[in-house]
Motif scaffolding. Structure first.
Motif, mmCIF file in Angstrom:
data_model
loop_
_atom_site.group_PDB
_atom_site.id
_atom_site.type_symbol
_atom_site.label_atom_id
_atom_site.label_comp_id
_atom_site.label_asym_id
_atom_site.label_seq_id
_atom_site.Cartn_x
_atom_site.Cartn_y
_atom_site.Cartn_z
ATOM 1 N N HIS A 231 -20.247 14.246 -0.360
ATOM 2 C CA HIS A 231 -19.098 13.166 -0.940
ATOM 3 C C HIS A 231 -19.180 12.933 -2.327
ATOM 4 C CE1 HIS A 231 -17.795 12.203 3.358
ATOM 5 N NE2 HIS A 231 -19.129 12.110 3.623
ATOM 6 N N MET A 232 -18.937 14.133 -3.011
ATOM 7 C CA MET A 232 -18.743 13.938 -4.328
ATOM 8 C C MET A 232 -17.712 12.877 -5.079
ATOM 9 S SD MET A 232 -20.781 16.186 -6.104
ATOM 10 C CE MET A 232 -20.228 16.354 -7.837
ATOM 11 N N GLU A 233 -16.670 12.828 -3.958
ATOM 12 C CA GLU A 233 -15.600 11.901 -4.585
ATOM 13 C C GLU A 233 -16.108 10.393 -4.881
ATOM 14 O OE1 GLU A 233 -15.782 11.944 0.057
ATOM 15 O OE2 GLU A 233 -16.235 13.221 -1.607
ATOM 16 N N PHE A 234 -17.318 9.936 -4.210
ATOM 17 C CA PHE A 234 -17.962 8.717 -4.826
ATOM 18 C C PHE A 234 -18.862 8.738 -5.522
ATOM 19 C CE2 PHE A 234 -16.261 8.644 -0.023
ATOM 20 C CZ PHE A 234 -15.284 7.692 -0.242
ATOM 21 N N MET A 235 -19.519 9.719 -5.846
ATOM 22 C CA MET A 235 -20.824 9.818 -6.577
ATOM 23 C C MET A 235 -20.858 9.589 -7.777
ATOM 24 S SD MET A 235 -23.274 12.989 -6.019
ATOM 25 C CE MET A 235 -23.223 12.946 -4.428
ATOM 26 N N ARG A 236 -21.735 8.738 -8.287
ATOM 27 C CA ARG A 236 -21.845 8.257 -9.731
ATOM 28 C C ARG A 236 -21.909 9.132 -10.452
ATOM 29 N NH1 ARG A 236 -23.991 2.506 -11.247
ATOM 30 N NH2 ARG A 236 -21.985 1.853 -10.155
ATOM 31 N N ILE A 237 -21.529 9.557 -11.575
ATOM 32 C CA ILE A 237 -21.783 10.878 -12.543
ATOM 33 C C ILE A 237 -21.597 10.201 -13.833
ATOM 34 C CG2 ILE A 237 -20.722 12.876 -13.496
ATOM 35 C CD1 ILE A 237 -19.700 13.693 -10.676
ATOM 36 N N GLU A 238 -22.714 10.420 -14.824
ATOM 37 C CA GLU A 238 -22.541 10.047 -16.070
ATOM 38 C C GLU A 238 -21.624 10.482 -16.588
ATOM 39 O OE1 GLU A 238 -25.806 10.225 -19.950
ATOM 40 O OE2 GLU A 238 -26.449 11.198 -18.044
ATOM 41 N N GLU A 239 -21.112 9.938 -17.664
ATOM 42 C CA GLU A 239 -19.736 9.972 -18.484
ATOM 43 C C GLU A 239 -20.396 10.673 -19.914
ATOM 44 O OE1 GLU A 239 -17.185 11.464 -19.176
ATOM 45 O OE2 GLU A 239 -15.947 10.218 -18.369
ATOM 46 N N ARG A 240 -20.638 11.867 -19.956
ATOM 47 C CA ARG A 240 -20.897 12.224 -21.202
ATOM 48 C C ARG A 240 -20.059 13.376 -21.799
ATOM 49 N NH1 ARG A 240 -23.051 17.404 -20.544
ATOM 50 N NH2 ARG A 240 -23.374 18.366 -18.455
ATOM 51 N N SER A 241 -18.715 13.183 -21.420
ATOM 52 C CA SER A 241 -17.639 13.852 -22.119
ATOM 53 C C SER A 241 -16.842 12.800 -23.000
ATOM 54 C CB SER A 241 -16.881 14.425 -21.050
ATOM 55 O OG SER A 241 -15.966 13.527 -20.435
ATOM 56 N N ASN A 242 -15.858 13.417 -23.402
ATOM 57 C CA ASN A 242 -14.874 12.562 -24.351
ATOM 58 C C ASN A 242 -13.940 11.878 -23.474
ATOM 59 O OD1 ASN A 242 -13.635 14.839 -24.000
ATOM 60 N ND2 ASN A 242 -12.825 14.782 -26.071
ATOM 61 N N ASP A 373 -19.420 6.767 7.722
ATOM 62 C CA ASP A 373 -20.855 6.655 7.586
ATOM 63 C C ASP A 373 -21.345 6.412 6.323
ATOM 64 O OD1 ASP A 373 -20.530 6.569 10.532
ATOM 65 O OD2 ASP A 373 -21.538 8.340 10.804
ATOM 66 N N TYR A 374 -20.841 7.263 5.370
ATOM 67 C CA TYR A 374 -21.283 7.191 4.078
ATOM 68 C C TYR A 374 -21.027 5.709 3.401
ATOM 69 C CZ TYR A 374 -21.880 8.152 -1.064
ATOM 70 O OH TYR A 374 -22.145 8.117 -2.413
ATOM 71 N N VAL A 375 -19.987 5.224 3.716
ATOM 72 C CA VAL A 375 -19.367 4.129 3.018
ATOM 73 C C VAL A 375 -20.520 2.749 3.698
ATOM 74 C CG1 VAL A 375 -17.752 2.188 2.799
ATOM 75 C CG2 VAL A 375 -17.104 4.711 2.627
ATOM 76 N N ASP A 376 -20.715 2.970 4.967
ATOM 77 C CA ASP A 376 -21.609 2.238 5.487
ATOM 78 C C ASP A 376 -23.337 2.101 5.223
ATOM 79 O OD1 ASP A 376 -20.876 0.252 7.745
ATOM 80 O OD2 ASP A 376 -22.886 1.014 8.697
ATOM 81 N N VAL A 377 -23.413 3.339 4.699
ATOM 82 C CA VAL A 377 -24.916 3.301 4.295
ATOM 83 C C VAL A 377 -24.988 2.891 2.902
ATOM 84 C CG1 VAL A 377 -26.541 5.047 3.565
ATOM 85 C CG2 VAL A 377 -25.543 5.153 5.837
ATOM 86 N N ASP A 378 -23.892 3.465 2.034
ATOM 87 C CA ASP A 378 -23.984 3.295 0.463
ATOM 88 C C ASP A 378 -22.754 2.554 0.146
ATOM 89 O OD1 ASP A 378 -24.587 3.204 -2.109
ATOM 90 O OD2 ASP A 378 -24.457 5.262 -2.359
ATOM 91 N N ARG A 379 -22.507 1.473 0.215
ATOM 92 C CA ARG A 379 -21.192 0.778 0.073
ATOM 93 C C ARG A 379 -21.062 0.670 -1.215
ATOM 94 N NH1 ARG A 379 -17.747 -1.402 3.765
ATOM 95 N NH2 ARG A 379 -19.530 -1.496 5.156
ATOM 96 N N PRO A 380 -19.998 1.679 -1.984
ATOM 97 C CA PRO A 380 -19.712 1.420 -3.417
ATOM 98 C C PRO A 380 -19.125 0.359 -3.842
ATOM 99 C CG PRO A 380 -18.840 3.454 -2.280
ATOM 100 C CD PRO A 380 -19.335 2.677 -1.220
ATOM 101 N N LYS A 381 -19.564 -0.269 -4.863
ATOM 102 C CA LYS A 381 -19.412 -1.440 -5.394
ATOM 103 C C LYS A 381 -18.066 -1.486 -6.356
ATOM 104 C CE LYS A 381 -21.838 -4.445 -2.863
ATOM 105 N NZ LYS A 381 -22.251 -3.551 -1.956
ATOM 106 N N GLN A 382 -17.966 -0.456 -7.120
ATOM 107 C CA GLN A 382 -17.154 -0.192 -8.065
ATOM 108 C C GLN A 382 -16.483 1.040 -8.225
ATOM 109 O OE1 GLN A 382 -19.781 -1.365 -11.357
ATOM 110 N NE2 GLN A 382 -19.222 0.917 -12.404
ATOM 111 N N LEU A 383 -15.221 1.338 -8.763
ATOM 112 C CA LEU A 383 -14.606 2.533 -8.737
ATOM 113 C C LEU A 383 -15.279 3.521 -9.836
ATOM 114 C CD1 LEU A 383 -10.799 1.429 -8.758
ATOM 115 C CD2 LEU A 383 -11.894 2.634 -7.100
ATOM 116 N N GLU A 384 -15.536 4.617 -9.412
ATOM 117 C CA GLU A 384 -16.215 5.556 -10.449
ATOM 118 C C GLU A 384 -15.093 6.418 -10.992
ATOM 119 O OE1 GLU A 384 -19.243 5.244 -11.204
ATOM 120 O OE2 GLU A 384 -19.792 4.030 -9.745
ATOM 121 N N PHE A 385 -15.293 6.595 -12.247
ATOM 122 C CA PHE A 385 -14.294 7.368 -13.221
ATOM 123 C C PHE A 385 -14.756 8.731 -13.792
ATOM 124 C CE2 PHE A 385 -12.229 3.189 -12.893
ATOM 125 C CZ PHE A 385 -10.848 3.450 -12.234
#
Length: 465
Positions: A231-242, A373-385
């Protein structure tokens, strides 16, 4: 730089004076299947962080000769819409409730003393012709959508789940500005509700075809949860681009580009992957927009991992059990394609198209269950961009046909303002629902400095193939 297949649409800058004349609640016209104190289950698909929003849309209608004077005309319009809405809220009664959070942070619909939806009457001293071209979304139409004073962004708790503003223009034309809570229905569900409301207004009698079905319990998480995908769509990824600097810290502008049917046909042929499995027009257009966007923004560093996300309707994927007709909740999964910047800009378009196609085809019933099930286990609290472009396709919605309340199809039907989330691109039908014979409009936000580069990257070129 002009090309007959790709044309930038120049949106007029507008100042629309709007006066609110009246506001009132619309409640179901008959007793409903809920009493004060009741609550309704919302699935994790309804309660994903991206669904905790109101989707604003606007519909413009030319003058319709109903009465001799505009004041009577406005009263008749509002009464027709509100009476039909009251009738439709009986079978669609969950929309008359409110949202609240349970102790574990999950949303539910509840029925308390405050119920019903909000209808707003307004008028404007301007005319429809003064608004210019009503074919592409314009952020300056915002006064046609009602917001409460000092309303917090993304507020959905304790709010009416439908907010409708009818604005009468000096010429006798009018607009319907609608805010519908995404937690209650996805795009197809919203069209089902809108069709029922419009048909009821048009005929003067309740029309619900298909009969609305709530049935959110079929999407309860498994016990124990089974998360089978990353579920890469939800994953928090460090923004190290411009990207963040380019899109959020500079003030992006909303641009609309008309893409002809001829270009779509040419692009689908040019973008075919080399594995003989083919691709759709959506695969090709999405891949091309993604590459052009990254080119235009000159994203660095080149080894940075980018994500492209888009919603996939999973209704036809469900076999165990199949979805009932009339289900109007969220049944969308977020597909995700990934690529480094260098691979995206240096490889052929056919390679990017293959990535998009594979992401789209990866959505299955098991993927949908894993999402729940992913959302139930790790309910994302904010949108990741982080590193993300999201493409939303409205061309499959019968939004024009659905919005005939008895005054004909709207001149324009669709969204208004994309700039609050500048990493979203919207594909819209132009002027009608039948994109099979016509153009689409690409709505996207870009810094002013990147607009010409984006248009240049979109143009047909031998380099694409």
């Amino acid at each position: 730089m002009a090309h007959p297949w790709i044309q930038e649409m120049h949106l007029p800058r507008l100042n629309i004076p709007v006066t609110i004349d009246n506001m009132f609640k619309v409640t179901p016209s008959k007793p409903i299947d809920a009493k004060p104190g009741d609550n309704l289950y919302l699935s994790n698909l309804d309660d994903m962080i991206g669904a905790r929003v109101f989707t604003p849309t606007v519909y413009f209608y030319k003058r319709h000769e109903l009465h001799v004077c505009d004041e009577e005309n406005q009263k008749f319009l509002v009464k027709t819409l509100s009476d039909a809405l009251a009738d439709v809220l009986v079978p669609y009664y969950p929309l008359s409730g409110r949202l609240r959070e349970t102790k574990d942070g999950k949303l539910e619909v509840f029925f308390g003393s405050d119920e019903g939806v909000l209808m707003v009457e307004a008028h404007s001293g301007t005319t429809l012709s003064e608004l210019g071209d009503l074919t592409a979304p314009n952020p300056d139409w915002e006064p046609l959508i009602f917001k409460f004073p000092n309303e917090e962004p993304y507020k959905v708790l304790d709010m009416p789940l439908i907010i409708a503003q009818v604005t009468l223009f000096r010429c006798g034309g009018f607009s319907l500005g609608l805010r519908l809570c995404h937690c209650i229905c996805d795009g197809l569900g919203a069209m089902q509700f809108l069709s029922a409301w419009a048909a009821t207004a048009r005929t003067g009698t309740l029309v619900t075809d298909p009969k609305p079905c709530w049935d959110r319990e079929m999407f309860r998480p498994r016990n124990p949860p089974v998360v089978k995908f990353p579920h890469m769509e939800f994953m928090r990824i460090e923004e190290r681009s411009n990207l963040t600097t380019a899109l959020w810290q500079t003030k992006p502008v909303q641009k609309c580009i008309r893409i002809s049917k001829e270009f779509q046909t040419w692009l689908k042929s040019a973008a075919q992957p080399f594995d003989l499995a083919g691709c759709t027009t959506f695969d090709a257009m999405t891949a091309h927009i993604w590459r052009s966007w990254v080119h235009a923004l000159d994203v660095k560093p080149l080894d940075y991992q980018l994500r492209l996300t888009f919603s996939v309707n999973a209704r036809q994927k469900l076999k165990n059990p199949p979805l009932k007709d009339g289900f109007y909740g969220n049944v969308v999964c977020v597909a995700c394609a990934t690529s480094t910047v260098s691979d995206l800009v240096d490889r052929q378009l056919s390679e990017t198209t293959r990535l998009v196609r594979e992401a789209r085809q990866s959505i299955s019933e098991e993927y949908l269950r894993s999402t729940i099930d992913y959302v139930d286990v790790d309910r994302p609290k904010q949108l990741e961009f982080g590193g993300k472009l999201t493409i939303t396709q409205w061309t499959r919605f019968s939004i024009y046909k659905s919005a005939d309340f008895g005054w004909g199809k709207p001149l324009y039907a669709g969204p208004i303002d994309l700039t609050p989330t500048p990493q979203v691109c919207v594909l819209l039908p132009e002027g009608d629902d039948d994109c099979s014979s016509g153009s689409i409009i690409v709505g996207i936000c870009l810094p002013e400095s990147a607009v010409q580069r984006f248009l240049q990257a979109l143009l047909p070129s031998s380099e694409l193939t």
